[in-house]
Design a protein around this motif. Structure first.
Motif, PDB file in Angstrom:
ATOM      1  N   MET A   1       0.842  -1.187   0.000  1.00 13.43           N
ATOM      2  CA  MET A   1       0.000   0.000   0.000  1.00 13.43           C
ATOM      3  C   MET A   1       0.880   1.241   0.000  1.00 13.43           C
ATOM      4  N   THR A   2       0.542   2.202  -0.835  1.00 11.32           N
ATOM      5  CA  THR A   2       1.331   3.424  -0.922  1.00 11.32           C
ATOM      6  C   THR A   2       0.639   4.562  -0.186  1.00 11.32           C
ATOM      7  N   ASP A   3       1.479   5.448   0.319  1.00 13.20           N
ATOM      8  CA  ASP A   3       0.963   6.641   0.993  1.00 13.20           C
ATOM      9  C   ASP A   3       0.420   7.621  -0.028  1.00 13.20           C
ATOM     10  N   GLN A   4      -0.581   8.351   0.387  1.00 10.41           N
ATOM     11  CA  GLN A   4      -1.059   9.459  -0.433  1.00 10.41           C
ATOM     12  C   GLN A   4      -0.087  10.613  -0.250  1.00 10.41           C
ATOM     13  N   LEU A   5       0.200  11.330  -1.321  1.00 10.30           N
ATOM     14  CA  LEU A   5       1.056  12.505  -1.249  1.00 10.30           C
ATOM     15  C   LEU A   5       0.191  13.742  -1.029  1.00 10.30           C
ATOM     16  N   THR A   7       0.040  18.035  -0.781  1.00 12.40           N
ATOM     17  CA  THR A   7       0.676  19.302  -1.121  1.00 12.40           C
ATOM     18  C   THR A   7       0.887  20.104   0.160  1.00 12.40           C
ATOM     19  N   VAL A   8       1.585  21.219   0.043  1.00  7.18           N
ATOM     20  CA  VAL A   8       1.788  22.097   1.203  1.00  7.18           C
ATOM     21  C   VAL A   8       0.436  22.538   1.765  1.00  7.18           C
ATOM     22  N   THR A   9      -0.488  22.896   0.899  1.00 12.71           N
ATOM     23  CA  THR A   9      -1.811  23.346   1.354  1.00 12.71           C
ATOM     24  C   THR A   9      -2.550  22.229   2.081  1.00 12.71           C
ATOM     25  N   GLU A  10      -2.525  21.022   1.534  1.00 10.90           N
ATOM     26  CA  GLU A  10      -3.217  19.892   2.157  1.00 10.90           C
ATOM     27  C   GLU A  10      -2.578  19.518   3.493  1.00 10.90           C
ATOM     28  N   ALA A  11      -1.246  19.515   3.537  1.00  5.55           N
ATOM     29  CA  ALA A  11      -0.555  19.194   4.794  1.00  5.55           C
ATOM     30  C   ALA A  11      -0.836  20.277   5.837  1.00  5.55           C
ATOM     31  N   ALA A  12      -0.856  21.524   5.419  1.00  4.10           N
ATOM     32  CA  ALA A  12      -1.145  22.626   6.343  1.00  4.10           C
ATOM     33  C   ALA A  12      -2.547  22.476   6.934  1.00  4.10           C
ATOM     34  N   GLU A  13      -3.501  22.060   6.122  1.00  2.00           N
ATOM     35  CA  GLU A  13      -4.861  21.828   6.627  1.00  2.00           C
ATOM     36  C   GLU A  13      -4.858  20.744   7.693  1.00  2.00           C
ATOM     37  N   ARG A  14      -4.136  19.663   7.452  1.00  2.00           N
ATOM     38  CA  ARG A  14      -4.058  18.572   8.438  1.00  2.00           C
ATOM     39  C   ARG A  14      -3.417  19.044   9.738  1.00  2.00           C
ATOM     40  N   LEU A  15      -2.435  19.946   9.614  1.00  2.24           N
ATOM     41  CA  LEU A  15      -1.709  20.442  10.785  1.00  2.24           C
ATOM     42  C   LEU A  15      -2.373  21.660  11.414  1.00  2.24           C
ATOM     43  N   ARG A  16      -3.480  22.087  10.835  1.00  2.64           N
ATOM     44  CA  ARG A  16      -4.244  23.238  11.330  1.00  2.64           C
ATOM     45  C   ARG A  16      -3.384  24.499  11.396  1.00  2.64           C
ATOM     46  N   SER A  34       9.565  15.990   4.101  1.00  6.57           N
ATOM     47  CA  SER A  34       8.963  16.275   2.798  1.00  6.57           C
ATOM     48  C   SER A  34      10.033  16.151   1.724  1.00  6.57           C
ATOM     49  N   ALA A  35       9.587  16.204   0.479  1.00 11.49           N
ATOM     50  CA  ALA A  35      10.511  16.136  -0.655  1.00 11.49           C
ATOM     51  C   ALA A  35       9.918  16.913  -1.812  1.00 11.49           C
ATOM     52  N   LYS A  36      10.789  17.365  -2.704  1.00  8.67           N
ATOM     53  CA  LYS A  36      10.326  18.010  -3.929  1.00  8.67           C
ATOM     54  C   LYS A  36      10.118  16.932  -4.974  1.00  8.67           C
ATOM     55  N   ILE A  37       8.916  16.850  -5.493  1.00  7.18           N
ATOM     56  CA  ILE A  37       8.557  15.882  -6.521  1.00  7.18           C
ATOM     57  C   ILE A  37       7.907  16.664  -7.650  1.00  7.18           C
ATOM     58  N   GLY A  38       8.484  16.570  -8.817  1.00  7.45           N
ATOM     59  CA  GLY A  38       7.948  17.311  -9.955  1.00  7.45           C
ATOM     60  C   GLY A  38       7.947  18.806  -9.735  1.00  7.45           C
ATOM     61  N   GLY A  39       8.915  19.305  -8.969  1.00  5.59           N
ATOM     62  CA  GLY A  39       9.010  20.738  -8.709  1.00  5.59           C
ATOM     63  C   GLY A  39       8.098  21.240  -7.605  1.00  5.59           C
ATOM     64  N   PHE A  43       4.376  15.995   0.865  1.00  2.60           N
ATOM     65  CA  PHE A  43       4.482  15.299   2.140  1.00  2.60           C
ATOM     66  C   PHE A  43       3.786  13.953   2.024  1.00  2.60           C
ATOM     67  N   ARG A  44       4.373  12.914   2.591  1.00  2.20           N
ATOM     68  CA  ARG A  44       3.655  11.641   2.675  1.00  2.20           C
ATOM     69  C   ARG A  44       2.655  11.752   3.820  1.00  2.20           C
TER      70      ARG A  44
END
Length: 59
Positions: A1-5, A7-16, A34-39, A43-44
């Motif tokens: 099973m792979t983790d969903q990736l 974005t900064v916006t999505e991760a920020a929402e999770r972290l409030r 985190s890592a840069k993927i495709g520019g 975040f996993r």
């Protein structure tokens, strides 16, 4: 099973926090792994969840 990736916006929402706040944490070295993927900074999902769990385990 792979983790969903996330974005900064999505991760920020999770972290409030705001995307700019999360970018500041990245700059300071205090953000989840985190890592840069495709520019784009990505975040996993499991790394964000582990970051949250670690914050509660330090109390």
């Amino acid at each position: 099973m792979t983790d969903q990736l996330l974005t900064v916006t999505e991760a920020a929402e999770r972290l409030r926090t705001s995307p700019s706040g999360l970018r500041w944490q990245i700059h300071q070295g205090t953000a989840p792994k985190s890592a840069k993927i495709g520019g784009r900074r990505m975040f996993r999902e499991s790394d964000v969840e582990a970051f949250i769990a670690a914050a509660f385990s330090d109390q």
